[in-house]
Design a protein around this motif. Structure first.
Motif, PDB file in Angstrom:
ATOM      1  N   MET A  73      13.969  35.661  55.263  1.00  0.00           N
ATOM      2  CA  MET A  73      12.980  34.846  54.572  1.00  0.00           C
ATOM      3  C   MET A  73      12.909  33.460  55.212  1.00  0.00           C
ATOM      4  SD  MET A  73      12.705  33.759  50.564  1.00  0.00           S
ATOM      5  CE  MET A  73      14.375  33.130  50.572  1.00  0.00           C
ATOM      6  N   LYS A  74      11.705  32.946  55.341  1.00  0.00           N
ATOM      7  CA  LYS A  74      11.496  31.614  55.887  1.00  0.00           C
ATOM      8  C   LYS A  74      11.017  30.675  54.784  1.00  0.00           C
ATOM      9  CE  LYS A  74      10.516  33.360  60.513  1.00  0.00           C
ATOM     10  NZ  LYS A  74       9.532  33.458  61.615  1.00  0.00           N
ATOM     11  N   ILE A  75      11.623  29.481  54.761  1.00  0.00           N
ATOM     12  CA  ILE A  75      11.323  28.498  53.725  1.00  0.00           C
ATOM     13  C   ILE A  75      10.642  27.292  54.348  1.00  0.00           C
ATOM     14  CG2 ILE A  75      12.302  26.913  52.017  1.00  0.00           C
ATOM     15  CD1 ILE A  75      14.497  28.908  51.500  1.00  0.00           C
ATOM     16  N   GLY A  76       9.582  26.820  53.700  1.00  0.00           N
ATOM     17  CA  GLY A  76       8.880  25.629  54.150  1.00  0.00           C
ATOM     18  C   GLY A  76       9.073  24.483  53.170  1.00  0.00           C
ATOM     19  N   ILE A  77       9.207  23.287  53.710  1.00  0.00           N
ATOM     20  CA  ILE A  77       9.332  22.082  52.891  1.00  0.00           C
ATOM     21  C   ILE A  77       8.254  21.105  53.321  1.00  0.00           C
ATOM     22  CG2 ILE A  77      10.815  20.188  52.140  1.00  0.00           C
ATOM     23  CD1 ILE A  77      12.127  22.734  51.411  1.00  0.00           C
ATOM     24  N   ILE A  78       7.329  20.815  52.412  1.00  0.00           N
ATOM     25  CA  ILE A  78       6.292  19.814  52.670  1.00  0.00           C
ATOM     26  C   ILE A  78       6.704  18.535  51.950  1.00  0.00           C
ATOM     27  CG2 ILE A  78       3.878  19.192  52.318  1.00  0.00           C
ATOM     28  CD1 ILE A  78       3.177  22.149  52.484  1.00  0.00           C
ATOM     29  N   GLY A  79       7.118  17.549  52.713  1.00  0.00           N
ATOM     30  CA  GLY A  79       7.594  16.291  52.143  1.00  0.00           C
ATOM     31  C   GLY A  79       9.108  16.184  52.287  1.00  0.00           C
ATOM     32  N   THR A  80       9.551  15.273  53.142  1.00  0.00           N
ATOM     33  CA  THR A  80      10.986  15.126  53.383  1.00  0.00           C
ATOM     34  C   THR A  80      11.474  13.747  52.947  1.00  0.00           C
ATOM     35  OG1 THR A  80      10.586  14.430  55.676  1.00  0.00           O
ATOM     36  CG2 THR A  80      10.984  16.775  55.282  1.00  0.00           C
ATOM     37  N   GLY A  81      10.946  13.296  51.799  1.00  0.00           N
ATOM     38  CA  GLY A  81      11.441  12.068  51.182  1.00  0.00           C
ATOM     39  C   GLY A  81      12.795  12.328  50.540  1.00  0.00           C
ATOM     40  N   ASN A  82      13.151  11.526  49.549  1.00  0.00           N
ATOM     41  CA  ASN A  82      14.485  11.627  48.953  1.00  0.00           C
ATOM     42  C   ASN A  82      14.825  13.030  48.476  1.00  0.00           C
ATOM     43  OD1 ASN A  82      15.081   8.950  49.403  1.00  0.00           O
ATOM     44  ND2 ASN A  82      14.394   8.263  47.393  1.00  0.00           N
ATOM     45  N   MET A  83      13.975  13.609  47.610  1.00  0.00           N
ATOM     46  CA  MET A  83      14.306  14.908  47.027  1.00  0.00           C
ATOM     47  C   MET A  83      14.108  16.040  48.023  1.00  0.00           C
ATOM     48  SD  MET A  83      15.603  13.929  44.336  1.00  0.00           S
ATOM     49  CE  MET A  83      16.164  15.568  43.895  1.00  0.00           C
ATOM     50  N   GLY A  84      13.078  15.939  48.861  1.00  0.00           N
ATOM     51  CA  GLY A  84      12.882  16.965  49.880  1.00  0.00           C
ATOM     52  C   GLY A  84      14.074  17.037  50.820  1.00  0.00           C
ATOM     53  N   LYS A  85      14.576  15.877  51.210  1.00  0.00           N
ATOM     54  CA  LYS A  85      15.738  15.823  52.099  1.00  0.00           C
ATOM     55  C   LYS A  85      16.976  16.398  51.419  1.00  0.00           C
ATOM     56  CE  LYS A  85      18.510  12.653  54.888  1.00  0.00           C
ATOM     57  NZ  LYS A  85      18.766  11.226  55.241  1.00  0.00           N
ATOM     58  N   ILE A  86      17.160  16.077  50.137  1.00  0.00           N
ATOM     59  CA  ILE A  86      18.309  16.604  49.393  1.00  0.00           C
ATOM     60  C   ILE A  86      18.266  18.124  49.343  1.00  0.00           C
ATOM     61  CG2 ILE A  86      19.232  16.850  47.043  1.00  0.00           C
ATOM     62  CD1 ILE A  86      18.740  13.824  46.708  1.00  0.00           C
ATOM     63  N   ILE A  87      17.081  18.683  49.086  1.00  0.00           N
ATOM     64  CA  ILE A  87      16.939  20.139  49.030  1.00  0.00           C
ATOM     65  C   ILE A  87      17.256  20.757  50.387  1.00  0.00           C
ATOM     66  CG2 ILE A  87      15.279  22.030  48.755  1.00  0.00           C
ATOM     67  CD1 ILE A  87      13.881  20.294  46.625  1.00  0.00           C
ATOM     68  N   ILE A  88      16.726  20.158  51.456  1.00  0.00           N
ATOM     69  CA  ILE A  88      16.970  20.673  52.810  1.00  0.00           C
ATOM     70  C   ILE A  88      18.460  20.681  53.131  1.00  0.00           C
ATOM     71  CG2 ILE A  88      16.679  20.159  55.268  1.00  0.00           C
ATOM     72  CD1 ILE A  88      13.863  19.028  54.472  1.00  0.00           C
TER      73      ILE A  88
END
Length: 273
Positions: free
Chosen positions: A1-16
């Motif tokens: 499975m491939k995961i996409g993240i749109i937005g790498t601010g504070n919460m996006g970065k934490i999730i990544i």
């Protein structure tokens, strides 16, 4: 499975970072982008196999599961500008409380869900809040719950408790950090303890408190009972808190609920539902 993240601010970065460090996903299966690509490139410096996409469209096209980690009023535009790329087999996840799964489903043919993270997820701890759309497939319910379980304790919530649940889980660390800082500052102001020592003592106390709760050794009420000896110092301190705090927490939740109503009105004007 491939995961996409749109937005790498504070919460996006934490999730990544949490997803990669928990081994929920291989960096090579992660596709990320941000309005300012510099933030995405900073992440790639740490995790070199992460894929940086130039556009939101590229992330969506390359991913099976897409997290939209932008500000509430930007979610609608991301979806509208890329509607043709959200095929039925994909799953779209918003991480912001003012955007409901019903609003996502009103525009998209694919499975939709909401995942509200907490900063504690960065330590692969704490709770993440999940809400699934009525058309979200069983497959994606299982997959998203499994992914959330790698970095947190996933808890499924109903739409009507979204704000208060988010206050406790997502805003709670900031609220209690503020209270703890005031606790430390007061100790330094009133006594001869230095700030560094007070900070270490308070921080380690919180870590130990968390361990007691996590191991189910004590509940919050029994913790107070064990420490608060009748007529002792702790009892005097609790009495001061009961007297001085008053209805501060009731007012806190009233204020966040009022702000939530305003935020919801903003997304309703965009989505029309």
């Amino acid at each position: 499975m491939k995961i996409g993240i749109i937005g790498t601010g504070n919460m996006g970065k934490i999730i990544i970072e949490a997803l990669i460090e928990s081994k929920a996903i291989s960096p090579s299966h992660l596709h990320i982008t941000n309005r300012s690509l510099k933030k995405a490139e900073d992440i790639k410096e740490k995790f070199r196999n992460v894929n940086i996409a130039r556009t939101n469209e590229d992330v969506i096209s390359s991913s099976d599961l897409v997290f939209i980690c932008v500000k509430p009023h930007d979610v609608y535009d991301v979806i509208q500008e890329n509607k043709k790329n959200f095929s039925k087999d994909k799953c779209v996840v918003s991480i912001t409380s003012p955007v409901s799964v019903n609003q996502l489903e009103s525009l998209l043919p694919c499975s939709c869900a909401r995942f509200i993270p907490s900063i504690t997820n960065r330590a692969l701890s704490g709770v993440s809040l999940l809400t699934y759309g009525s058309h979200c497939s069983d497959k994606w319910r299982r997959e998203l719950t499994k992914i959330a379980g790698h970095i947190s304790t996933p808890v499924e919530i109903d739409e009507n408790v979204t704000r208060v649940a988010s206050d406790i889980v997502s805003c709670g660390p900031a609220f209690f950090s503020y209270v703890t800082q005031r606790f430390i500052d007061a100790a330094v102001e009133v006594t001869e303890i230095d700030h560094e020592t007070a900070t270490v003592l308070a921080s380690e106390m919180l870590v130990g408190l968390g361990d007691l709760l996590k191991k189910n050794i004590y509940t919050l009420p029994t913790l107070q009972e064990k420490v608060c000896v009748k007529g002792g110092v702790t009892g005097i301190g609790i009495s001061v808190m009961e007297r001085e705090l008053g209805d501060v927490f009731e007012k806190l939740f009233e204020a966040t609920q009022e702000k939530f109503v305003d935020d919801i009105e903003g997304t309703k004007s965009q989505f029309g539902v």
